[in-house]
Design a protein around this motif. Structure first.
Motif, short mmCIF file in Angstrom:
data_model
loop_
_atom_site.label_atom_id
_atom_site.label_comp_id
_atom_site.label_asym_id
_atom_site.label_seq_id
_atom_site.Cartn_x
_atom_site.Cartn_y
_atom_site.Cartn_z
N ASP A 258 0.13 -1.86 -10.06
CA ASP A 258 -0.62 -2.12 -8.82
C ASP A 258 -0.02 -3.31 -8.08
O ASP A 258 0.07 -3.31 -6.85
N ARG A 259 0.39 -4.33 -8.82
CA ARG A 259 0.99 -5.51 -8.20
C ARG A 259 2.28 -5.12 -7.47
O ARG A 259 2.53 -5.60 -6.36
N ASN A 260 3.08 -4.27 -8.07
CA ASN A 260 4.32 -3.84 -7.42
C ASN A 260 4.03 -3.07 -6.13
O ASN A 260 4.74 -3.21 -5.13
N LYS A 261 2.99 -2.24 -6.16
CA LYS A 261 2.61 -1.51 -4.94
C LYS A 261 2.22 -2.49 -3.83
O LYS A 261 2.58 -2.32 -2.67
N ARG A 262 1.46 -3.53 -4.21
CA ARG A 262 1.03 -4.51 -3.22
C ARG A 262 2.22 -5.34 -2.71
O ARG A 262 2.28 -5.68 -1.53
N GLN A 263 3.16 -5.65 -3.61
CA GLN A 263 4.36 -6.36 -3.18
C GLN A 263 5.13 -5.53 -2.14
O GLN A 263 5.58 -6.06 -1.11
N ASN A 264 5.25 -4.23 -2.40
CA ASN A 264 5.95 -3.35 -1.46
C ASN A 264 5.20 -3.25 -0.14
O ASN A 264 5.81 -3.21 0.93
N GLU A 265 3.87 -3.19 -0.21
CA GLU A 265 3.05 -3.13 1.00
C GLU A 265 3.25 -4.37 1.86
O GLU A 265 3.44 -4.28 3.09
N VAL A 266 3.23 -5.54 1.22
CA VAL A 266 3.41 -6.79 1.96
C VAL A 266 4.82 -6.88 2.54
O VAL A 266 5.01 -7.27 3.70
N LEU A 267 5.83 -6.50 1.75
CA LEU A 267 7.20 -6.53 2.23
C LEU A 267 7.38 -5.61 3.43
O LEU A 267 8.01 -5.98 4.43
#
Length: 354
Positions: A258-267
């Protein structure tokens, strides 16, 4: 009988004049007609205004690009070394490693919470970004078996003994792990991330669930509500870091995937922010903000080439490939098929294969 104009009867419409001509009246009518002809329509005024705004915007962008060029030429950002023409981002595909450390004034550390590898192709104007969970178990020949987020810290601790920079060690290790040549590495700490978001005026996200966590030791105070939101630097950091809740009532926990998904969303959102006019005009401030919170081996000339080549890259042409696996404390055991797919995606991007 009086011969004054006031005593004459009104002239019939269409009646032909006799006697003297009245030039004054004709002149006034002509001026009114000319004045009416010169009056611009609301549409014409709007077009003129838009053109003026566009001209000002273009001048502002060119001026700022000039400032950035001057900044790079003075060696104010990036490594002050020459780059051969054929090695520039405009001439060849490049692969870069991005590490986000949890280092911050209140909590010094070199553990890497963010591990991303990006391959960019100048011909297709496209990129592939692979995200790896911070707790990924790595078993790689020549290296100690451990979590992937511990390698940078270990290499840092051995710099004096080995004589090799931790950043170079990470490039070598990640090149071997993903079977691609990593050309550059950039290490950004938490404060640098906060500053980027704040200088861009925040980041737009869609929070999937309430998030609440507090830690008096390092000052963490996460309190985010479900739904669309514009986050400042502190909140954006909370959003990408959130893992579990200790509040009452507790909020839903979050794993590395989930953290990786959010990192990608923010990027992805930051890419859009940077490409806007407002983002363009803030580049200098962004660079100044991260200057003391970032380490990179990218040359100044290469940074200029990257900006010129990929500034207008479409978000649709940026492929995000998060790698998942199975959590068995304290490690994430990566799915072999997903890891191989990630490797192939990076290799295809470099080769220009869709």
């Amino acid at each position: 009988m009086s011969n004054s104009k006031g005593s004459l009867p009104p002239r019939r419409p269409g009646a032909q004049q006799s006697g003297r001509v009245q030039p004054a009246k004709s002149t006034a009518s002509g001026k009114a007609a000319k004045k009416k002809a010169k009056k611009r329509s609301p549409f014409a005024r709007m077009v003129r205004t838009l053109l003026m705004i566009l001209l000002v915007a273009v001048i502002a962008v060119l001026a700022y690009m000039g400032y950035l060029y001057y900044k790079f030429e003075q060696g104010g950002f990036g490594v002050d070394q020459p780059v051969q023409e054929e090695q520039l981002a405009s001439s060849k595909p490049l692969t870069m490693l991005l590490l986000g450390t949890d280092n911050r004034p209140e909590h010094p550390s070199n553990l890497t919470d963010v591990i991303m590898v990006a391959s960019l192709n100048p011909v297709t104007k496209s990129a592939t970004v692979v995200s790896l969970p911070r707790d990924t178990y790595v078993e790689l020949s020549g290296y100690k078996k451990t979590k992937i987020n511990a390698f940078y810290s270990r290499f840092k601790g051995k710099e004096d003994e080995s004589g090799i920079l931790a950043e170079d060690e990470m490039k070598t290790m990640m090149s071997k792990y993903l079977d691609v040549k990593v050309d550059y590495v950039t290490v950004l700490d938490f404060q640098g991330f906060r500053d980027i978001v704040d200088e861009l005026g925040g980041v737009d996200v869609n929070i999937s669930a309430d998030m609440c966590y507090t830690d008096s030791v390092d000052g963490t105070d996460i309190n985010l509500k479900k739904g669309p939101a514009q986050l400042d630097g502190d909140e954006a950091l909370d959003y990408v870091r959130y893992r579990k809740s200790n509040c009452s009532p507790k909020t839903e926990a979050s794993d590395d995937f989930d953290r990786n998904k959010r990192q990608n969303e923010v990027l992805n959102s930051l890419v859009g922010q940077m490409q806007s006019l407002g983002g363009v005009l803030k580049i200098g401030k962004v660079l100044d903000a991260v200057d003391n919170n970032m380490k990179t081996d990218i040359e100044s000339a290469q940074i200029k080439s990257l900006i010129a080549t990929y500034w207008e890259i479409s978000k649709e042409n940026v492929e995000f490939v998060p790698v998942t696996g199975t959590w068995r404390s304290p490690y994430v055991y990566i799915n072999d098929e997903e890891l191989e797919t990630a490797r192939k995606s990076l290799q295809n991007r470099i080769a220009g294969v869709n």
